[in-house]
Motif scaffolding. Structure first.
Motif, PDB file in Angstrom:
ATOM      1  N   LYS A  41      34.395   5.659  -0.225  1.00  0.00           N
ATOM      2  CA  LYS A  41      33.203   4.960  -0.698  1.00  0.00           C
ATOM      3  C   LYS A  41      33.747   3.757  -1.459  1.00  0.00           C
ATOM      4  CE  LYS A  41      29.446   5.441  -3.999  1.00  0.00           C
ATOM      5  NZ  LYS A  41      28.823   6.302  -5.022  1.00  0.00           N
ATOM      6  N   PHE A  42      33.219   2.563  -1.151  1.00  0.00           N
ATOM      7  CA  PHE A  42      33.652   1.427  -1.945  1.00  0.00           C
ATOM      8  C   PHE A  42      32.492   0.528  -2.293  1.00  0.00           C
ATOM      9  CE2 PHE A  42      34.075  -0.271   2.259  1.00  0.00           C
ATOM     10  CZ  PHE A  42      34.111  -1.647   2.196  1.00  0.00           C
ATOM     11  N   THR A  43      32.652  -0.119  -3.434  1.00  0.00           N
ATOM     12  CA  THR A  43      31.573  -0.903  -4.017  1.00  0.00           C
ATOM     13  C   THR A  43      32.077  -2.273  -4.411  1.00  0.00           C
ATOM     14  OG1 THR A  43      30.583   1.104  -4.908  1.00  0.00           O
ATOM     15  CG2 THR A  43      29.895  -0.958  -5.913  1.00  0.00           C
ATOM     16  N   LEU A  44      31.256  -3.268  -4.151  1.00  0.00           N
ATOM     17  CA  LEU A  44      31.496  -4.614  -4.665  1.00  0.00           C
ATOM     18  C   LEU A  44      30.407  -4.900  -5.675  1.00  0.00           C
ATOM     19  CD1 LEU A  44      32.327  -6.649  -1.439  1.00  0.00           C
ATOM     20  CD2 LEU A  44      33.907  -5.754  -3.142  1.00  0.00           C
ATOM     21  N   GLY A  45      30.819  -5.212  -6.885  1.00  0.00           N
ATOM     22  CA  GLY A  45      29.864  -5.625  -7.886  1.00  0.00           C
ATOM     23  C   GLY A  45      29.492  -4.558  -8.877  1.00  0.00           C
ATOM     24  N   ALA A  46      28.497  -4.922  -9.691  1.00  0.00           N
ATOM     25  CA  ALA A  46      27.982  -4.040 -10.733  1.00  0.00           C
ATOM     26  C   ALA A  46      26.471  -4.205 -10.784  1.00  0.00           C
ATOM     27  CB  ALA A  46      28.617  -4.410 -12.076  1.00  0.00           C
ATOM     28  N   THR A  49      21.931  -1.676  -6.890  1.00  0.00           N
ATOM     29  CA  THR A  49      22.374  -1.823  -5.511  1.00  0.00           C
ATOM     30  C   THR A  49      21.499  -2.831  -4.766  1.00  0.00           C
ATOM     31  OG1 THR A  49      23.186   0.442  -5.488  1.00  0.00           O
ATOM     32  CG2 THR A  49      22.773  -0.581  -3.357  1.00  0.00           C
ATOM     33  N   LEU A  50      22.149  -3.789  -4.118  1.00  0.00           N
ATOM     34  CA  LEU A  50      21.448  -4.725  -3.236  1.00  0.00           C
ATOM     35  C   LEU A  50      21.262  -4.110  -1.854  1.00  0.00           C
ATOM     36  CD1 LEU A  50      23.019  -8.254  -3.881  1.00  0.00           C
ATOM     37  CD2 LEU A  50      20.667  -7.536  -4.321  1.00  0.00           C
ATOM     38  N   PHE A  51      22.379  -3.599  -1.294  1.00  0.00           N
ATOM     39  CA  PHE A  51      22.315  -2.952   0.011  1.00  0.00           C
ATOM     40  C   PHE A  51      23.539  -2.085   0.223  1.00  0.00           C
ATOM     41  CE2 PHE A  51      24.331  -7.064   0.766  1.00  0.00           C
ATOM     42  CZ  PHE A  51      25.428  -6.736   1.542  1.00  0.00           C
ATOM     43  N   LYS A  52      23.413  -1.177   1.193  1.00  0.00           N
ATOM     44  CA  LYS A  52      24.504  -0.291   1.593  1.00  0.00           C
ATOM     45  C   LYS A  52      24.667  -0.392   3.099  1.00  0.00           C
ATOM     46  CE  LYS A  52      25.086   3.768  -0.420  1.00  0.00           C
ATOM     47  NZ  LYS A  52      24.867   5.134  -0.903  1.00  0.00           N
ATOM     48  N   ILE A  53      25.909  -0.477   3.535  1.00  0.00           N
ATOM     49  CA  ILE A  53      26.252  -0.436   4.954  1.00  0.00           C
ATOM     50  C   ILE A  53      27.383   0.574   5.086  1.00  0.00           C
ATOM     51  CG2 ILE A  53      27.137  -1.705   6.935  1.00  0.00           C
ATOM     52  CD1 ILE A  53      26.081  -4.277   5.647  1.00  0.00           C
ATOM     53  N   GLY A  54      27.077   1.732   5.628  1.00  0.00           N
ATOM     54  CA  GLY A  54      28.089   2.779   5.735  1.00  0.00           C
ATOM     55  C   GLY A  54      28.635   3.118   4.364  1.00  0.00           C
ATOM     56  N   PRO A  55      29.968   3.095   4.206  1.00  0.00           N
ATOM     57  CA  PRO A  55      30.553   3.437   2.909  1.00  0.00           C
ATOM     58  C   PRO A  55      30.571   2.266   1.911  1.00  0.00           C
ATOM     59  CG  PRO A  55      32.280   3.037   4.486  1.00  0.00           C
ATOM     60  CD  PRO A  55      30.974   2.948   5.247  1.00  0.00           C
ATOM     61  N   LEU A  56      30.121   1.081   2.337  1.00  0.00           N
ATOM     62  CA  LEU A  56      30.113  -0.104   1.464  1.00  0.00           C
ATOM     63  C   LEU A  56      28.781  -0.220   0.745  1.00  0.00           C
ATOM     64  CD1 LEU A  56      31.098  -2.868   0.374  1.00  0.00           C
ATOM     65  CD2 LEU A  56      30.228  -3.873   2.494  1.00  0.00           C
ATOM     66  N   GLU A  57      28.869  -0.389  -0.554  1.00  0.00           N
ATOM     67  CA  GLU A  57      27.689  -0.626  -1.379  1.00  0.00           C
ATOM     68  C   GLU A  57      27.890  -1.946  -2.113  1.00  0.00           C
ATOM     69  OE1 GLU A  57      25.045   1.852  -4.644  1.00  0.00           O
ATOM     70  OE2 GLU A  57      27.124   2.419  -4.305  1.00  0.00           O
ATOM     71  N   VAL A  58      26.948  -2.868  -1.960  1.00  0.00           N
ATOM     72  CA  VAL A  58      27.025  -4.163  -2.630  1.00  0.00           C
ATOM     73  C   VAL A  58      25.980  -4.181  -3.732  1.00  0.00           C
ATOM     74  CG1 VAL A  58      26.847  -6.672  -2.362  1.00  0.00           C
ATOM     75  CG2 VAL A  58      27.874  -5.298  -0.543  1.00  0.00           C
TER      76      VAL A  58
END
Length: 159
Positions: A41-46, A49-58
């Motif tokens: 699971k990986f995240t960009l930002g703090a 949540t704006l959006f999630k695509i698979g294991p990516l959360e922005v």
């Protein structure tokens, strides 16, 4: 001297270049963890949540931070954990070398974007390998590597 005419360059650096450097760093962790069969699971930002695509959360503040969590390695050895933790910095270093090579070859122009990208990448390498805990109590990559070597401590499970 920094003037009003530099604001466009500042905004590009802050809202485009820095998040791209973060993405390269986190992608290094993700690729290494996936290579050893981990669930990630990986995240960009703090923030929210704006959006999630698979294991990516922005997150809404996409330019502020980035992190990667993994679990369930198929090949669960201490050196694998160390490799995963250092892979973010290795991917930043690889991109620095590629950019410099392409500029040297004349394929890429000498441009402020590439200068800033390399600058932020060096910054990421230094501070990710510096051993410390974040304000949320999470270890930097350097501290995580130290804890794996000294205590055999492995990754925290994904929430």
């Amino acid at each position: 001297m920094f003037t009003l005419s530099d604001m466009w360059t500042f905004f590009l650096a802050f809202f485009l270049t820095l998040p791209l450097v973060t993405l390269v760093h986190e992608a290094g962790h993700v690729l290494a963890a996936r290579a050893f069969g981990a669930k990630i699971k990986f995240t960009l930002g703090a923030g929210k949540t704006l959006f999630k695509i698979g294991p990516l959360e922005v997150k809404r503040l996409y330019f502020m931070d980035g992190w990667c969590q993994y679990e369930s390695l198929k090949y669960d050895k201490l050196w694998v954990h160390i490799f995963i933790y250092i892979s973010g910095s290795l991917s930043n270093l690889a991109v620095i070398l590629v950019i410099n090579f392409l500029i040297y070859q004349g394929t890429l122009p000498v441009h402020i974007f590439f200068y800033q990208f390399v600058y932020f990448s060096v910054y990421f390498i230094f501070f990710s390998l510096f051993p410390f805990k974040t304000g949320e109590g999470q270890p930097s990559d350097g501290l995580a590597i130290y804890e794996v070597i000294k205590y055999g401590k492995k990754a925290d499970p994904i929430d």
